[in-house]
Each structure stands twice: as C-alpha cells, then as structure tokens.
Design an enzyme around this catalytic site. Sequence first.
Site, mmCIF file in Angstrom:
data_model
loop_
_atom_site.group_PDB
_atom_site.id
_atom_site.type_symbol
_atom_site.label_atom_id
_atom_site.label_comp_id
_atom_site.label_asym_id
_atom_site.label_seq_id
_atom_site.Cartn_x
_atom_site.Cartn_y
_atom_site.Cartn_z
ATOM 1 N N ASP A 236 -32.639 -33.671 48.641
ATOM 2 C CA ASP A 236 -33.522 -34.147 47.587
ATOM 3 C C ASP A 236 -34.537 -35.129 48.180
ATOM 4 O O ASP A 236 -34.291 -35.747 49.215
ATOM 5 C CB ASP A 236 -32.707 -34.876 46.499
ATOM 6 C CG ASP A 236 -31.811 -33.917 45.724
ATOM 7 O OD1 ASP A 236 -32.094 -32.704 45.724
ATOM 8 O OD2 ASP A 236 -30.836 -34.393 45.129
ATOM 9 N N TYR A 302 -21.847 -36.105 53.150
ATOM 10 C CA TYR A 302 -22.711 -37.004 52.382
ATOM 11 C C TYR A 302 -22.074 -38.377 52.246
ATOM 12 O O TYR A 302 -20.842 -38.507 52.255
ATOM 13 C CB TYR A 302 -22.910 -36.475 50.950
ATOM 14 C CG TYR A 302 -23.550 -35.120 50.869
ATOM 15 C CD1 TYR A 302 -24.941 -35.006 50.765
ATOM 16 C CD2 TYR A 302 -22.779 -33.961 50.878
ATOM 17 C CE1 TYR A 302 -25.532 -33.751 50.672
ATOM 18 C CE2 TYR A 302 -23.362 -32.712 50.797
ATOM 19 C CZ TYR A 302 -24.741 -32.607 50.686
ATOM 20 O OH TYR A 302 -25.327 -31.379 50.601
ATOM 21 N N TYR A 372 -23.856 -28.871 44.635
ATOM 22 C CA TYR A 372 -24.729 -29.888 44.057
ATOM 23 C C TYR A 372 -23.907 -31.168 43.907
ATOM 24 O O TYR A 372 -23.083 -31.295 42.993
ATOM 25 C CB TYR A 372 -25.270 -29.424 42.707
ATOM 26 C CG TYR A 372 -26.248 -28.281 42.830
ATOM 27 C CD1 TYR A 372 -27.560 -28.509 43.247
ATOM 28 C CD2 TYR A 372 -25.857 -26.975 42.561
ATOM 29 C CE1 TYR A 372 -28.461 -27.471 43.370
ATOM 30 C CE2 TYR A 372 -26.760 -25.920 42.685
ATOM 31 C CZ TYR A 372 -28.059 -26.175 43.086
ATOM 32 O OH TYR A 372 -28.945 -25.139 43.214
#
Length: 412
Positions: A236, A302, A372
């Site tokens: 993103d 992440y 996601y």
Amino acid sequence: MADGVTFDLGEPQRAVARKAAGRGLCPECFGRVLGRWGHGLSNPERAARLAAELDVTATADPVGCPVCGGLFAKVDLWADRAVRAANGYEYRRFTCGSRWDPERLAVEEALWGDVGSGWGESARAAFNRELGKKVEVRTGAQGGSEGADVVFLADLPVGRVELTVNSLYIRGRYRKLDRTIPQTHWPCRRCGGRGCVHCAGSGRTYPTSVEELIGAPFVVASAATGTRFHGMGREDIDARMLGRGRPFVLELVRPKVRSLDLVGLAASLGPAAAGKVELLEPGWADGSEVVQIKEAAPEKSYRVGVVGAVPLGKVKEALQLVSGRTIAQRTPARVAHRRSDRVRARRIVDARLVDEAEGRFTLELRTEAGTYVKEWVEGDAGRTEPSLASLVGAPLKVDYLDVLEVHDTEAT
Ligand SMILES: [Zn+2]
Ligand SMILES: [Zn+2]
C-alpha cells in the site's frame, strides 16, 4: 569442389532446373528454386553451377525477374535504409524482417508448383538473411532471432525500413522508507495525465513514485522515452517496504544507449530519492523475467501497529490460534472496484506479539501471498473470517504497516 559444399544434382533436380530456366528469373531467384538442396552455396552460386552443368541460365536483367522484380540486386540500398533508420541507437544484436506484396509471394508459390520443386527457399527468408548479412558488415552488430536490441522491418511495397527498438530490462530490489509514495506513476484520474484543475496542472495523483525515483537516472542515461515498472506485487502507498526490499524489473522504453553502468546509476538516485527509496542489487534482466516476477507469489512478513483496547492475554491467545491456519477473505471493500468479488483462502503462516503499550500493540506476521493484512486485523465488516478483531471480540484499527520481507528466495 570447395570445402563444405554439396550440390550433387539428381535427375529430379535437373528436371526442376530445366523447367525453371527461361522464365526470366534473376540469379538469386533461379538458384533459390533449389535453395534447400545441398548446402554451402549462395543462391547466385547455385545458379552458376546449374548454368555450368546443365547449360541453363538465369536472366542478366534482374529488374524483369517475375518473382523479385530486381529486389535482390538492391539489398545494399535496403541495408543503407536500415542503418539509417537506427541512426542514434546503440545495438549489438538485431533481427531483419520484411513485408511483401502478397501477390509476389503467390507468384513464387505458383512457380514452385509449375516446376515441381520441393526444395525452394522462400524469397522472404532469403531477403531477410541477405539484408542481415549486409547490416552486419556495415555495423559490426550481430543478426539473428535471439535477444535482438532492434528489429528492422523492410516494407518493400512502401520502400521504407521500420525500426522497432526493444526495451531494456533492469532488475533490482527496492526499499521504500516513506509512507506517501505509490509504487508506480498514477496519472490524474480526471484528466488522464494532461493536466487539469483537479491536479493543479500536474497530470498526476501523487507527486512522485518508486518507479520515477528509481527510473530517473536510468531514463537520462539511456535516453529512453519512458519506463514501465514491474514489481513482484506491491505494498500500500502508506506501507513501508523494508528488509532486503521488493524485487522488480524496470523496463526502459526505446533506449538510445544500452551500455549503462548499473551500479553507478543505482548509487546516483540523488536527493529526490534520499530517505525515501533505495535501489539494491541492480542487474541486467530480459523480458521473460517480467512474466516470472508477475507470476511469483512469495510469502511476506509484516510488522503491524494496531490500536485497540484489548487485554493482551486475549491477543496472544488469538494469535496462537490463527498461526498456521487458513482464513477466508472476501475481496476487500476498498479494492472491490478493481478485483472480482470472491472469497479467497489464505494462510497465516505465523503471527506473534512483539510489543505492547497502553491501548496499542505491535504484531509481526508471515502470510501467504495475496493476504490482505489490514483486513485480517480489522475484519473488514465481516468480509474476513476469522479476523483478529473477531477473535478478540473487540474493534481493532491498523495504525501502520510495514513489509519486513518478501520471501522470494530461500535465503530468508
Ligand atoms: Zn529475382
Ligand atoms: Zn488532472
């Protein structure tokens, strides 16, 4: 007989040659009627051998040749046109092609049928080869079908050579240290890039991009007309890309210069990129790597900052429960306009709590490609099941997200 030459005529080939004689063919086209018989001779040399052995001759005036109309006597002219078309472009390898009047090619087909030759070589293939030889001599570049830098297309009816300049491909990995930069250039949605009131005349949605910051010195050095950026996925805009960086291929469109100092250029991204984007491990790539990079589906790691008033014991319990499990994600509401609405199964490889503070905590997780993460934490109004929010039974909000690693190689 010269070394490596075979051209022993049997009665069928003699019959073909006798039938083809007297049809006004030029030496090139006459020899080509038996172009795939024997080897080691040029077509005019074949014609000369036929003349010597059978007392049959090609025409002395090639312009009247019913197949080529004198084209093979003008290959030098076409080579000049090709070299001129590529003036100013660096190339080491090239390919030659040609566009023909279909009627001429039909004349040739009919001729082979008439004289009964199963050994003819097509005029197009012969012309492309002869043109390639001349261009090689003039430029020192190498002709062939593999890895061409430029392609010459001789448009015979029009009398012009069209030049196609193939893209130059550079691979690397990028790190993005800034939460305001998209991966690729986004033209303004209202005006499509022409400039309007909405974008204050800039034609863009964001002031810059990874593509532009990395591409700038390469575009200048190669005098390319533009770039295409092929990332192995994308993060993103507001996510940083850390660790070893994300693999990509930068495509330079219509470059004039191909001899580039990649390491030097990577080191010269300059003040515009400083503190925002870094380019690691630059190297040469070819076009096929674009497909590989688009098809790769590596796991990713992440770090996620989460805001939520939840007892940490509950968070730990939920993370343990979900680690190694598969979740169901319906296409997130925020991307539903560009991706088909369906439910995807995605695996949370590993998830753990690494930091905590009043009303907030930090997670590190590794997930299957295409997960996601933000939606998995927040729940996306029930579209992801189970989500971390649903497991802890409280609303959660992602504060920030960083990609720590793209696990495309087994080094990590
Ligand atoms: Zn001819
Ligand atoms: Zn605009």
